[in-house]
Design a protein around this motif. Structure first.
Motif, short mmCIF file in Angstrom:
data_model
loop_
_atom_site.label_atom_id
_atom_site.label_comp_id
_atom_site.label_asym_id
_atom_site.label_seq_id
_atom_site.Cartn_x
_atom_site.Cartn_y
_atom_site.Cartn_z
N LEU A 36 1.24 -1.50 -0.07
CA LEU A 36 -0.38 0.03 -0.18
C LEU A 36 0.91 1.41 0.07
N ASP A 37 1.99 1.22 0.75
CA ASP A 37 2.85 2.43 0.85
C ASP A 37 3.83 2.60 -1.00
N GLY A 38 3.29 1.37 -1.84
CA GLY A 38 4.08 1.36 -3.02
C GLY A 38 5.39 0.80 -3.27
N VAL A 39 6.19 -0.08 -2.20
CA VAL A 39 6.97 -0.76 -2.57
C VAL A 39 6.48 -2.06 -3.79
N ASP A 40 7.36 -2.16 -4.04
CA ASP A 40 7.85 -3.14 -5.38
C ASP A 40 7.67 -4.30 -4.41
N GLY A 41 6.86 -5.18 -4.61
CA GLY A 41 6.34 -7.20 -4.23
C GLY A 41 8.31 -7.57 -4.91
N ASP A 42 8.96 -7.57 -6.07
CA ASP A 42 10.10 -7.99 -6.02
C ASP A 42 11.04 -7.83 -5.04
N CYS A 43 11.11 -6.58 -4.86
CA CYS A 43 12.16 -5.77 -3.90
C CYS A 43 12.07 -6.43 -1.76
N LEU A 44 10.21 -6.36 -2.08
CA LEU A 44 9.70 -7.03 -0.43
C LEU A 44 10.61 -8.02 -0.84
N ALA A 45 10.37 -9.46 -1.61
CA ALA A 45 10.37 -10.49 -1.86
C ALA A 45 12.23 -10.70 -1.40
N GLN A 46 12.82 -9.82 -1.89
CA GLN A 46 14.11 -9.63 -1.82
C GLN A 46 15.03 -9.83 -0.46
N ALA A 47 14.05 -8.26 0.20
CA ALA A 47 14.74 -8.22 1.20
C ALA A 47 14.36 -9.24 2.57
N SER A 48 12.94 -10.13 2.08
CA SER A 48 12.69 -11.45 3.49
C SER A 48 13.51 -11.99 3.01
N LEU A 49 13.27 -12.56 2.11
CA LEU A 49 14.26 -13.97 1.99
C LEU A 49 16.48 -13.58 2.58
N PHE A 50 16.47 -12.27 2.62
CA PHE A 50 17.56 -11.86 3.02
C PHE A 50 16.97 -11.65 4.61
N ALA A 51 16.48 -11.19 5.26
CA ALA A 51 15.69 -11.14 6.85
C ALA A 51 15.79 -12.91 7.38
N ALA A 52 14.81 -13.40 6.47
CA ALA A 52 14.83 -15.08 6.84
C ALA A 52 15.95 -15.34 6.78
N LEU A 53 16.66 -15.71 5.81
CA LEU A 53 18.36 -16.45 5.24
C LEU A 53 19.01 -15.97 6.58
N ALA A 54 18.75 -14.87 6.93
CA ALA A 54 19.94 -13.54 8.14
C ALA A 54 19.95 -14.88 9.34
N GLU A 55 18.06 -14.69 9.40
CA GLU A 55 17.64 -15.28 11.10
C GLU A 55 18.42 -16.80 11.10
N LEU A 56 18.43 -17.43 9.60
CA LEU A 56 18.17 -18.94 9.75
C LEU A 56 20.06 -19.32 10.25
N VAL A 57 20.55 -18.35 9.85
CA VAL A 57 21.66 -18.28 9.84
C VAL A 57 22.54 -17.62 11.43
N SER A 58 21.58 -16.99 11.90
CA SER A 58 22.64 -16.35 12.68
C SER A 58 22.15 -17.50 13.93
N THR A 59 21.01 -18.11 14.22
CA THR A 59 20.51 -19.69 14.39
C THR A 59 21.43 -20.61 14.42
N TYR A 60 21.56 -21.19 13.40
CA TYR A 60 21.91 -22.74 12.92
C TYR A 60 23.13 -22.62 12.40
N GLY A 61 23.41 -21.51 11.75
CA GLY A 61 25.09 -21.40 11.46
C GLY A 61 25.06 -21.89 9.99
N GLU A 62 25.77 -21.13 9.34
CA GLU A 62 25.77 -20.86 7.93
C GLU A 62 25.54 -22.78 7.08
N ASP A 63 26.63 -23.30 7.52
CA ASP A 63 26.80 -24.22 6.80
C ASP A 63 26.09 -25.28 7.18
N ALA A 64 25.36 -25.57 8.38
CA ALA A 64 22.90 -25.76 8.52
C ALA A 64 22.18 -25.10 7.16
#
Length: 88
Positions: A36-64
């Motif tokens: 609704l604020d005009g953020v592009d869906g592709d940008c949202l998807a990429q930012a979401s994936l980055f945030a999700a992977l960063a959280e998983l890495v901080s929890t489980y580590g890069e190799d996992a």
């Protein structure tokens, strides 16, 4: 996946599947607000994936997380993330 949240004061007693459903609801609301604020869906998807992977890495580590990510291609090809199939 079940893992402790980084900044919670208490452990949520709900079952894992209920927590995942609640999390998805929060994300859908945030996604709708951003659109609704005009953020592009592709940008949202990429930012979401980055945030999700960063959280998983901080929890489980890069190799996992790298091992987990290796299986994503097959899951995408099998339609696991296709909304038309998920709604049926």
């Amino acid at each position: 996946m079940r893992h402790p949240a980084s900044f919670t004061l208490h452990q949520d007693p709900r079952p894992d599947h209920e927590q995942k459903q609640a999390a998805l609801s929060y994300l859908n609301q945030a996604w709708a607000e951003a659109r609704l604020d005009g953020v592009d869906g592709d940008c949202l998807a990429q930012a979401s994936l980055f945030a999700a992977l960063a959280e998983l890495v901080s929890t489980y580590g890069e190799d996992a997380v790298a091992k987990y990510a290796e299986g994503l291609a097959a899951r995408v090809r099998n339609g696991e993330f296709s909304l038309t199939l998920a709604r049926q």
